[in-house]
Motif scaffolding. Structure first.
Motif, mmCIF file in Angstrom:
data_model
loop_
_atom_site.group_PDB
_atom_site.id
_atom_site.type_symbol
_atom_site.label_atom_id
_atom_site.label_comp_id
_atom_site.label_asym_id
_atom_site.label_seq_id
_atom_site.Cartn_x
_atom_site.Cartn_y
_atom_site.Cartn_z
ATOM 1 N N ALA A 114 0.813 -1.217 0.000
ATOM 2 C CA ALA A 114 0.000 0.000 0.000
ATOM 3 C C ALA A 114 0.846 1.267 0.000
ATOM 4 C CB ALA A 114 -0.936 0.011 1.205
ATOM 5 N N LYS A 115 2.163 1.145 0.109
ATOM 6 C CA LYS A 115 3.023 2.324 0.149
ATOM 7 C C LYS A 115 3.305 2.795 -1.280
ATOM 8 C CE LYS A 115 6.769 4.011 2.905
ATOM 9 N NZ LYS A 115 7.894 3.706 3.760
ATOM 10 N N GLY A 132 -0.447 3.813 -4.638
ATOM 11 C CA GLY A 132 -0.865 3.288 -3.351
ATOM 12 C C GLY A 132 -2.330 3.590 -3.090
ATOM 13 N N PRO A 133 -2.666 3.935 -1.853
ATOM 14 C CA PRO A 133 -4.066 4.136 -1.505
ATOM 15 C C PRO A 133 -4.649 5.466 -1.987
ATOM 16 C CG PRO A 133 -2.697 4.513 0.412
ATOM 17 C CD PRO A 133 -1.791 4.032 -0.686
ATOM 18 N N ASP A 134 -3.827 6.354 -2.553
ATOM 19 C CA ASP A 134 -4.303 7.667 -2.993
ATOM 20 C C ASP A 134 -4.093 7.817 -4.500
ATOM 21 O OD1 ASP A 134 -5.028 10.282 -3.424
ATOM 22 O OD2 ASP A 134 -3.468 11.147 -2.141
#
Length: 194
Positions: free
Chosen positions: A39-40, A91-93
């Motif tokens: 996720a990084k 990642g998550p964004d």
């Protein structure tokens, strides 16, 4: 790299790992090699600012001018990514993209011929020290990649990460990670301190 490979290469700051940014298996493998949490986010690196700007046509004139002042060089810019380009790097964004365009030195000038972007992360175990020589990279990482491009001794200081997500509309920016470029040098390129 076109067939899912992971390369180890010297940029202008520290050694990095690179793979195709849209190849899920290659990205998974790069993250596994360095032990990085999936996720990084990572940066997308182009070896030419012209190619980077062509790939991101939604960037406005202020942001484009700021990037022209910072790159090529030892900066990673966090940019707005409304088109959600290069999602495996984000990642998550998915609406934020990290962009890097290194300044190529004598040992890396051949990389200027690379006309496509790569997903890039430093060639060290996640959270470990940055490598300024191939010999500084753990053998487990060197042995796991498909190609090693030795650029000799590098500066050994990672790129400065600069947040430009509000720069176009507000003219504001901030340093997220201090690295090879000082706040003063970034301010000269961006028209003032944050």
């Amino acid at each position: 790299m076109a067939v899912g490979g992971v390369a180890l290469f010297g940029a202008d700051t520290v050694y990095g790992l690179a793979c195709m940014p849209d190849d899920e298996e290659a990205v998974r493998r790069l993250y596994a090699i360095k032990g990085r949490p999936p996720a990084k986010p990572s940066a997308v690196l182009f070896f030419s600012l012209e190619l980077a700007l062509a790939a991101l046509p939604e960037l406005g004139p202020r942001t484009t001018a700021g990037l022209e002042g910072l790159m090529p060089g030892a900066a990673t810019a966090l940019l707005p990514n409304p088109a959600r380009r290069f999602p495996l790097a984000c990642g998550p964004d998915p609406e934020t993209l990290g962009l890097r365009v290194p300044a190529l030195g004598p040992a890396t000038t051949a990389l200027a011929a690379v006309r496509w972007p790569v997903l890039q992360s430093s060639a060290n175990p996640s959270g470990g020290s940055d490598a300024r020589r191939v010999a500084d990279i753990p053998a487990a990482i060197r042995d796991a990649v498909d190609l090693v491009l030795d650029a000799g001794d590098l500066d050994g200081v990672a790129s400065t990460v600069i947040d430009l997500r509000r720069y176009e509309d507000e003219g504001t920016w901030s340093i997220v990670r201090q690295g090879a470029i000082s706040a003063e040098a970034a301010g000269l390129a961006l028209g003032g301190l944050p």
